[in-house]
Design a protein around this motif. Sequence first.
Motif, PDB file in Angstrom:
ATOM      1  N   GLY A   7       0.799  -1.234   0.000  1.00 23.74           N
ATOM      2  CA  GLY A   7       0.000   0.000   0.000  1.00 23.74           C
ATOM      3  C   GLY A   7       0.825   1.273   0.000  1.00 23.74           C
ATOM      4  O   GLY A   7       0.277   2.389   0.003  1.00 23.74           O
ATOM      5  N   SER A   8       2.192   1.170  -0.067  1.00 26.29           N
ATOM      6  CA  SER A   8       3.068   2.340  -0.050  1.00 26.29           C
ATOM      7  C   SER A   8       3.336   2.805  -1.480  1.00 26.29           C
ATOM      8  O   SER A   8       3.898   2.048  -2.279  1.00 26.29           O
ATOM      9  CB  SER A   8       4.383   2.006   0.655  1.00 26.29           C
ATOM     10  OG  SER A   8       5.317   3.051   0.517  1.00 26.29           O
ATOM     11  N   LEU A   9       2.957   4.076  -1.814  1.00 25.08           N
ATOM     12  CA  LEU A   9       3.190   4.606  -3.157  1.00 25.08           C
ATOM     13  C   LEU A   9       4.680   4.724  -3.457  1.00 25.08           C
ATOM     14  O   LEU A   9       5.130   4.487  -4.586  1.00 25.08           O
ATOM     15  CB  LEU A   9       2.524   5.970  -3.293  1.00 25.08           C
ATOM     16  CG  LEU A   9       0.983   5.980  -3.263  1.00 25.08           C
ATOM     17  CD1 LEU A   9       0.473   7.418  -3.316  1.00 25.08           C
ATOM     18  CD2 LEU A   9       0.441   5.170  -4.437  1.00 25.08           C
ATOM     19  N   ALA A  10       5.459   5.085  -2.460  1.00 25.81           N
ATOM     20  CA  ALA A  10       6.905   5.219  -2.659  1.00 25.81           C
ATOM     21  C   ALA A  10       7.520   3.876  -3.033  1.00 25.81           C
ATOM     22  O   ALA A  10       8.382   3.784  -3.920  1.00 25.81           O
ATOM     23  CB  ALA A  10       7.555   5.771  -1.385  1.00 25.81           C
ATOM     24  N   GLN A  11       7.050   2.781  -2.362  1.00 31.45           N
ATOM     25  CA  GLN A  11       7.590   1.454  -2.661  1.00 31.45           C
ATOM     26  C   GLN A  11       7.213   1.020  -4.063  1.00 31.45           C
ATOM     27  O   GLN A  11       8.041   0.465  -4.791  1.00 31.45           O
ATOM     28  CB  GLN A  11       7.064   0.441  -1.635  1.00 31.45           C
ATOM     29  CG  GLN A  11       7.603  -0.974  -1.824  1.00 31.45           C
ATOM     30  CD  GLN A  11       7.107  -1.938  -0.752  1.00 31.45           C
ATOM     31  OE1 GLN A  11       6.647  -1.501   0.292  1.00 31.45           O
ATOM     32  NE2 GLN A  11       7.236  -3.214  -1.024  1.00 31.45           N
ATOM     33  N   TYR A  12       5.940   1.293  -4.466  1.00 26.30           N
ATOM     34  CA  TYR A  12       5.509   0.947  -5.809  1.00 26.30           C
ATOM     35  C   TYR A  12       6.335   1.688  -6.861  1.00 26.30           C
ATOM     36  O   TYR A  12       6.727   1.115  -7.878  1.00 26.30           O
ATOM     37  CB  TYR A  12       4.029   1.282  -6.007  1.00 26.30           C
ATOM     38  CG  TYR A  12       3.085   0.453  -5.140  1.00 26.30           C
ATOM     39  CD1 TYR A  12       3.505  -0.742  -4.578  1.00 26.30           C
ATOM     40  CD2 TYR A  12       1.784   0.894  -4.910  1.00 26.30           C
ATOM     41  CE1 TYR A  12       2.642  -1.481  -3.798  1.00 26.30           C
ATOM     42  CE2 TYR A  12       0.904   0.149  -4.127  1.00 26.30           C
ATOM     43  CZ  TYR A  12       1.347  -1.042  -3.556  1.00 26.30           C
ATOM     44  OH  TYR A  12       0.491  -1.773  -2.786  1.00 26.30           O
ATOM     45  N   ALA A  13       6.608   3.001  -6.597  1.00 27.34           N
ATOM     46  CA  ALA A  13       7.386   3.804  -7.546  1.00 27.34           C
ATOM     47  C   ALA A  13       8.805   3.282  -7.666  1.00 27.34           C
ATOM     48  O   ALA A  13       9.381   3.198  -8.761  1.00 27.34           O
ATOM     49  CB  ALA A  13       7.398   5.278  -7.098  1.00 27.34           C
ATOM     50  N   PHE A  14       9.367   2.850  -6.517  1.00 22.58           N
ATOM     51  CA  PHE A  14      10.724   2.304  -6.530  1.00 22.58           C
ATOM     52  C   PHE A  14      10.795   1.008  -7.334  1.00 22.58           C
ATOM     53  O   PHE A  14      11.715   0.795  -8.127  1.00 22.58           O
ATOM     54  CB  PHE A  14      11.187   2.082  -5.078  1.00 22.58           C
ATOM     55  CG  PHE A  14      12.560   1.491  -4.973  1.00 22.58           C
ATOM     56  CD1 PHE A  14      13.699   2.256  -5.221  1.00 22.58           C
ATOM     57  CD2 PHE A  14      12.736   0.138  -4.650  1.00 22.58           C
ATOM     58  CE1 PHE A  14      14.951   1.706  -5.139  1.00 22.58           C
ATOM     59  CE2 PHE A  14      13.988  -0.423  -4.572  1.00 22.58           C
ATOM     60  CZ  PHE A  14      15.110   0.374  -4.810  1.00 22.58           C
ATOM     61  N   VAL A  15       9.814   0.135  -7.164  1.00 27.79           N
ATOM     62  CA  VAL A  15       9.785  -1.130  -7.903  1.00 27.79           C
ATOM     63  C   VAL A  15       9.644  -0.871  -9.392  1.00 27.79           C
ATOM     64  O   VAL A  15      10.286  -1.533 -10.225  1.00 27.79           O
ATOM     65  CB  VAL A  15       8.646  -2.019  -7.384  1.00 27.79           C
ATOM     66  CG1 VAL A  15       8.463  -3.228  -8.274  1.00 27.79           C
ATOM     67  CG2 VAL A  15       8.929  -2.464  -5.951  1.00 27.79           C
ATOM     68  N   MET A  16       8.775   0.114  -9.750  1.00 30.44           N
ATOM     69  CA  MET A  16       8.611   0.462 -11.167  1.00 30.44           C
ATOM     70  C   MET A  16       9.917   0.970 -11.749  1.00 30.44           C
ATOM     71  O   MET A  16      10.268   0.657 -12.896  1.00 30.44           O
ATOM     72  CB  MET A  16       7.501   1.491 -11.325  1.00 30.44           C
ATOM     73  CG  MET A  16       6.100   0.954 -10.999  1.00 30.44           C
ATOM     74  SD  MET A  16       4.840   2.237 -11.029  1.00 30.44           S
ATOM     75  CE  MET A  16       4.931   2.713 -12.759  1.00 30.44           C
ATOM     76  N   LEU A  17      10.659   1.797 -10.975  1.00 25.42           N
ATOM     77  CA  LEU A  17      11.931   2.320 -11.441  1.00 25.42           C
ATOM     78  C   LEU A  17      12.939   1.195 -11.676  1.00 25.42           C
ATOM     79  O   LEU A  17      13.637   1.169 -12.692  1.00 25.42           O
ATOM     80  CB  LEU A  17      12.474   3.324 -10.421  1.00 25.42           C
ATOM     81  CG  LEU A  17      13.840   3.951 -10.754  1.00 25.42           C
ATOM     82  CD1 LEU A  17      13.749   4.745 -12.062  1.00 25.42           C
ATOM     83  CD2 LEU A  17      14.315   4.855  -9.608  1.00 25.42           C
TER      84      LEU A  17
END
Length: 640
Positions: free
Chosen positions: A616-626
């Motif tokens: 549920g963490s947007l920062a974690q999702y963005a990091f994985v996408m990067l």
Amino acid sequence: MIFAIAVFAPLFGSLIAGLFGPWLKDQGAQFVSILGMLIAAVCGVISGVHLLSGAGHPTTIAIAEWLHVGGFQVDWALRYDSLSAVMVLMVTVVATLIHIYSIGYMHGDRSVPRFFSYLSLFTFAMLMLVTANDLVQLFFGWEGVGLVSYLLIGFWYEKPSANAAAIKAFVMNRVGDLGFALGIGLVFFLFGSVRFPDIFAAVSAQSHAVYHLFGTDLHALDVIGILLFIGAMGKSAQIGLHPWLADAMEGPTPVSALIHAATMVTAGVFLMVRMSPLLEYAPVALAVVGVIGGTTALFAATIGCVQTDIKRIIAYSTCSQLGYMFVAVSVGAYQASIFHLITHACFKALLFLTAGSVIHAMSGEQDIRKMGGLAKLIPYTYVMMWIGSLALAGIPPLSGYFSKDAIVNAAFMGHGGGYAWFCVAAAAFLTAFYSGRLLLLTFHGKPRGDDHVMSHVHESPLVMTGPLFLLALGAIFVGGVFAHDFIGADQAKFWNGAISAINHPSILLDIDKTPFLIEILPTVLAVLGFVLSYVMYVAKPELPAMLATRFAPIYRLLLNKYYFDELYDVIFVKPYHAIARAIWHVGDEDIIDGIPRGGAGLARFSAGGVGRLQSGSLAQYAFVMLIGLVVLITVFLIFR
């Protein structure tokens, strides 16, 4: 029609007793089983006398079509000739007496209907075997007696020893049956048929046929003869496939009498005699039969000399006597083999049933070392045991004398005093010795058993002693009365082509030319055997213990039956158990069960990993996408 009734009557008795036993109760089941056997015995006697007296003619009684696959056809039919008539008469009469005896012996058992159903079914299977008109039907009866013997030997299934003995008999017979099945296959391959008339008609034309195997030409009829004999070795307990026979004593005594005297163990002998037209062109196979038969006769007799269980002594006697019958086959004296089979059925059934009477009197005790002094307590059984033992030892004028001496003399005339003759002559001495030993330790001397048991010793009821009397008559008179027909001048007329001895046409007539000293040798040896038993167990009772101590290795070898069980345990049983355990743990638990467990574990692990990513963490999702984008660009640049 009467002959067919003799064959199928035991089956109906078995089915009624087995299916309706809970409603018929003990007496009802006994009645229908014995009624079926009485009908079979009467019909067997009538049909046998009709044919053997010359009033009837050999024929085939068609029942139904059984198998028809392409060019392979097997009909359900009964072969009605002198050989089958003799066997049906013997089996039905002896089995009927054993059924009647069982009323007293099995009194009080909780499974009487089941016992009588099995007993009648066993008889039916044997009758199907001896009346078969082809090898497939014979194999059906063959496997039938094997299956029901498993049920009868393990009848008291609450005893682990009975279960083990039943399994042992079943497995060891399957080993021999593999050879029999291969032999049937080769017969069909060579002759294009499994019907006896077709096979026998074509034997001479195929006498020089060969099989090409592993770059070697093998005489086809010798190969077939040896394979069929391997099957006979299993059923008739010849050396190598014999260990099941003594263990079969775990079944009730009537079962021992039926298996060892009239049915199962004689099936192998019958097979060899039935196939006599083929064996006459298989000299190597006959030589093998002679060596194995002679060895078994002597080998089993030596074991019988030291056994202490009254039934096991008689069991090893059976094994030895079967060796005699195969020696007769090996020299082409097929008629003498069947003659001994018939006389043996009388005196061996008598011996087993008298042993059962002793056990019944001794409240279940079977160790002859714990008996003694029974002659005054059960005199009738004592006399019956003497008659059976004298007949077994071949003392004239009892039945065993005529049939056994014919085999010994035929072996001498056929082999010129070779190995087989030496074995059967030596076995004649040992047979008398262990027979005398059994009689003296059981009935003579001072009582050695428990005082409470000895105080309750009593003669068996009439339902048990009556059959003993009739069997004793057979043990006394059958040999002398029928010798002329079975092996004498009238044998050709009596057998009427049912037995073929093309290459040994005069072997039984030549025994009249046996040198006098050779002719009387078996009787002399038998008398010496009884004398030795008297010396060792009455005159000098300390002698057996002294000899056992001085020759301890030989004594232990015989007492442990040449360590065949231990040898097979090391060679076959333990490796088989090791392989089975490996397949169980590695193949079943680790691989077969492990694959589903491994797949399930992988799915759980993957699902858990994916679940942890869904934080549920947007920062974690963005990091994985990067990270994913970097990996994608890197792969694109490398493989561009």
